[in-house]
Design a protein around this motif. Structure first.
Motif, PDB file in Angstrom:
ATOM      1  N   ALA A 117      73.206 136.419  40.121  1.00 37.06           N
ATOM      2  CA  ALA A 117      72.894 137.415  41.157  1.00 37.06           C
ATOM      3  C   ALA A 117      71.350 137.710  40.852  1.00 37.06           C
ATOM      4  O   ALA A 117      70.656 138.115  41.789  1.00 37.06           O
ATOM      5  CB  ALA A 117      73.953 138.555  41.190  1.00 37.06           C
ATOM      6  N   ARG A 118      71.001 138.327  39.613  1.00 37.70           N
ATOM      7  CA  ARG A 118      69.767 138.996  39.260  1.00 37.70           C
ATOM      8  C   ARG A 118      68.682 137.737  39.321  1.00 37.70           C
ATOM      9  O   ARG A 118      67.459 138.281  39.667  1.00 37.70           O
ATOM     10  CB  ARG A 118      69.857 139.539  38.124  1.00 37.70           C
ATOM     11  CG  ARG A 118      68.606 140.299  37.767  1.00 37.70           C
ATOM     12  CD  ARG A 118      68.802 141.119  36.185  1.00 37.70           C
ATOM     13  NE  ARG A 118      69.944 142.014  36.062  1.00 37.70           N
ATOM     14  CZ  ARG A 118      70.110 142.828  35.122  1.00 37.70           C
ATOM     15  NH1 ARG A 118      69.077 142.865  34.461  1.00 37.70           N
ATOM     16  NH2 ARG A 118      71.139 143.467  35.122  1.00 37.70           N
ATOM     17  N   TYR A 119      68.872 136.451  38.946  1.00 36.56           N
ATOM     18  CA  TYR A 119      67.781 135.678  38.949  1.00 36.56           C
ATOM     19  C   TYR A 119      68.505 134.217  39.479  1.00 36.56           C
ATOM     20  O   TYR A 119      68.676 133.244  38.952  1.00 36.56           O
ATOM     21  CB  TYR A 119      67.478 135.207  37.473  1.00 36.56           C
ATOM     22  CG  TYR A 119      67.282 136.431  36.619  1.00 36.56           C
ATOM     23  CD1 TYR A 119      66.038 136.964  36.522  1.00 36.56           C
ATOM     24  CD2 TYR A 119      68.108 136.959  35.659  1.00 36.56           C
ATOM     25  CE1 TYR A 119      65.632 138.120  36.039  1.00 36.56           C
ATOM     26  CE2 TYR A 119      67.771 137.960  34.845  1.00 36.56           C
ATOM     27  CZ  TYR A 119      66.495 138.601  34.910  1.00 36.56           C
ATOM     28  OH  TYR A 119      66.213 139.790  34.189  1.00 36.56           O
ATOM     29  N   PRO A 120      68.387 134.571  40.921  1.00 37.42           N
ATOM     30  CA  PRO A 120      69.072 133.361  41.720  1.00 37.42           C
ATOM     31  C   PRO A 120      68.083 131.932  41.833  1.00 37.42           C
ATOM     32  O   PRO A 120      68.632 130.869  41.947  1.00 37.42           O
ATOM     33  CB  PRO A 120      68.862 133.878  43.215  1.00 37.42           C
ATOM     34  CG  PRO A 120      67.843 134.907  43.075  1.00 37.42           C
ATOM     35  CD  PRO A 120      68.038 135.471  41.622  1.00 37.42           C
ATOM     36  N   ASP A 121      66.903 131.907  41.183  1.00 33.51           N
ATOM     37  CA  ASP A 121      65.769 130.833  41.243  1.00 33.51           C
ATOM     38  C   ASP A 121      65.969 130.125  39.851  1.00 33.51           C
ATOM     39  O   ASP A 121      65.301 129.247  39.786  1.00 33.51           O
ATOM     40  CB  ASP A 121      64.538 131.258  41.462  1.00 33.51           C
ATOM     41  CG  ASP A 121      64.436 131.700  42.837  1.00 33.51           C
ATOM     42  OD1 ASP A 121      65.222 131.197  43.912  1.00 33.51           O
ATOM     43  OD2 ASP A 121      63.470 132.775  43.529  1.00 33.51           O
ATOM     44  N   VAL A 122      66.759 130.774  38.938  1.00 34.91           N
ATOM     45  CA  VAL A 122      67.041 130.055  37.671  1.00 34.91           C
ATOM     46  C   VAL A 122      68.160 128.998  37.760  1.00 34.91           C
ATOM     47  O   VAL A 122      69.249 129.421  38.210  1.00 34.91           O
ATOM     48  CB  VAL A 122      67.363 131.032  36.504  1.00 34.91           C
ATOM     49  CG1 VAL A 122      67.453 130.334  35.283  1.00 34.91           C
ATOM     50  CG2 VAL A 122      65.942 132.016  36.292  1.00 34.91           C
ATOM     51  N   GLN A 123      67.961 127.824  37.465  1.00 35.29           N
ATOM     52  CA  GLN A 123      69.028 126.907  37.248  1.00 35.29           C
ATOM     53  C   GLN A 123      69.976 127.427  36.103  1.00 35.29           C
ATOM     54  O   GLN A 123      69.761 127.255  35.036  1.00 35.29           O
ATOM     55  CB  GLN A 123      68.724 125.489  37.154  1.00 35.29           C
ATOM     56  CG  GLN A 123      69.642 124.387  37.175  1.00 35.29           C
ATOM     57  CD  GLN A 123      69.214 123.018  36.767  1.00 35.29           C
ATOM     58  OE1 GLN A 123      67.923 122.814  37.328  1.00 35.29           O
ATOM     59  NE2 GLN A 123      69.973 122.371  36.112  1.00 35.29           N
ATOM     60  N   PHE A 124      71.188 127.545  36.401  1.00 29.82           N
ATOM     61  CA  PHE A 124      72.368 128.092  35.629  1.00 29.82           C
ATOM     62  C   PHE A 124      73.409 126.950  35.437  1.00 29.82           C
ATOM     63  O   PHE A 124      73.800 126.549  36.227  1.00 29.82           O
ATOM     64  CB  PHE A 124      73.080 129.335  36.269  1.00 29.82           C
ATOM     65  CG  PHE A 124      73.731 129.877  34.922  1.00 29.82           C
ATOM     66  CD1 PHE A 124      73.688 130.886  34.172  1.00 29.82           C
ATOM     67  CD2 PHE A 124      75.097 129.121  34.769  1.00 29.82           C
ATOM     68  CE1 PHE A 124      74.355 131.127  33.244  1.00 29.82           C
ATOM     69  CE2 PHE A 124      76.025 129.772  34.004  1.00 29.82           C
ATOM     70  CZ  PHE A 124      75.616 130.564  32.902  1.00 29.82           C
ATOM     71  N   ASP A 125      73.323 126.380  33.921  1.00 25.71           N
ATOM     72  CA  ASP A 125      74.227 125.402  33.662  1.00 25.71           C
ATOM     73  C   ASP A 125      75.297 125.975  32.822  1.00 25.71           C
ATOM     74  O   ASP A 125      74.890 126.234  31.838  1.00 25.71           O
ATOM     75  CB  ASP A 125      73.604 124.239  33.320  1.00 25.71           C
ATOM     76  CG  ASP A 125      72.704 123.450  34.204  1.00 25.71           C
ATOM     77  OD1 ASP A 125      73.059 123.572  35.408  1.00 25.71           O
ATOM     78  OD2 ASP A 125      71.668 122.676  33.662  1.00 25.71           O
ATOM     79  N   GLY A 126      76.539 125.791  33.120  1.00 26.01           N
ATOM     80  CA  GLY A 126      77.608 126.374  32.406  1.00 26.01           C
ATOM     81  C   GLY A 126      78.289 125.068  31.628  1.00 26.01           C
ATOM     82  O   GLY A 126      78.490 124.135  32.269  1.00 26.01           O
TER      83      GLY A 126
END
Length: 302
Positions: A117-126
């Motif tokens: 939510a805070r960094y929506p432009d970072v691609q997050f890979d779990g």
């Protein structure tokens, strides 16, 4: 034959894990296929990159020199791909977080949700997996950080304790244990447990075995190659029970009850920690560390 990126990546991950089998798991290929890639690379170069021993697979001096250059090449290619994605999707970097606990509810889900939510432009890979897979990923720089039980130390890896979660026994709602005033480890000595080989299953298996062994009992544990959610969903059949963390209790499981385990005057708990390489300069990781420090100001590292 031409050297391809898959040859370089196979060699780099093998060097980081010092194991063909672990490298194959990380790259999701068969061990035989990965071994052939490394052998093909050695043949094209005319240089032996690795010394293969019973203790593991170790880079030779020539291999170390070559791998230093190979890592730069692969990093540059990965950066080019990331830049292309950024142009297309407006992303500001990438963060790969490994985890072994349930994402259904609890601290882990909230922490990841806050970051997205805070960094929506970072691609997050779990990346979900057991401790061995995630530590190998950290060493091979395929994973930026891992949130797993804090029972392990690893050279070159920084650890910061995060939170604890209660351990609970999952049983059918009419199970005899549900009538007890409190559940102690010794009350579980005659039970048959099914625990997953994935995620935190191996850690819980070790804890259960150690707790019962301390009282002269042997734990009856069946390992299944599945997730904790799949195990819990079949507990109501009544043939076995399982142990999970409180993260699994936030979901409505029909005909199922979760019972706390009493241990040393309080509920039994499993501590989780964040692990990462201190030389990882990924700005997206820096943001994640800062957010966790704000969310859990009492964090302690080592």
């Amino acid at each position: 034959m031409t050297i391809e990126i898959r040859h370089l990546r196979a060699a780099i991950v093998t060097a980081g894990t010092q194991s063909f089998s672990r490298a194959a798991k990380i790259l999701s290929v068969k061990q035989s296929a990965l071994s052939r890639r490394v052998q093909a690379l050695e043949q094209m170069l005319g240089v032996q990159l690795f010394e293969r021993t019973k203790r593991g697979t170790f880079a030779t001096e020539n291999g170390k020199a070559f791998l230093t250059v190979a890592e730069r090449i692969v990093t540059d290619i990965d950066n080019l791909l990331t830049t292309a994605k950024n142009v297309s999707y407006g992303e500001e970097g990438r963060l790969a977080i490994g985890f072994s606990s349930s994402l259904m509810t609890g601290n882990l889900r909230f922490a990841i949700g806050d970051y997205i939510a805070r960094y929506p432009d970072v691609q997050f890979d779990g990346i979900e997996g057991g401790t061995e897979k995630l530590f190998s990923g950290l060493q091979a720089r395929m994973v930026d950080a891992a949130i797993i039980p804090a029972l392990i130390t690893e050279p070159g890896i920084t650890r910061r304790n995060l939170w604890t979660e209660r351990l609970v026994v999952a049983v059918p709602d009419n199970y005899p244990l549900t009538t007890a005033d409190a559940i102690h480890w010794t009350d579980l000595r005659s039970e048959v447990f099914v625990l997953p080989t994935q995620g935190i299953g191996p850690v819980i298996s070790e804890i259960l075995a150690a707790k019962l062994a301390a009282h002269g009992h042997r734990a009856k544990i069946i390992a299944q190659d599945t997730s904790i959610e799949s195990v819990i969903s079949t507990v109501t059949i009544g043939r076995y029970i399982t142990i999970a963390t409180e993260a699994s209790t936030g979901v409505n499981w029909p005909d199922l009850k979760f019972l706390e385990i009493a241990d040393n005057g309080g509920p039994a708990r499993l501590e989780f920690a964040l692990f990462w390489r201190p030389d990882n300069q990924n700005p997206a990781l820096g943001k994640f560390l800062k957010m966790l420090q704000e969310r859990y100001p009492g964090l302690q590292g080592e």
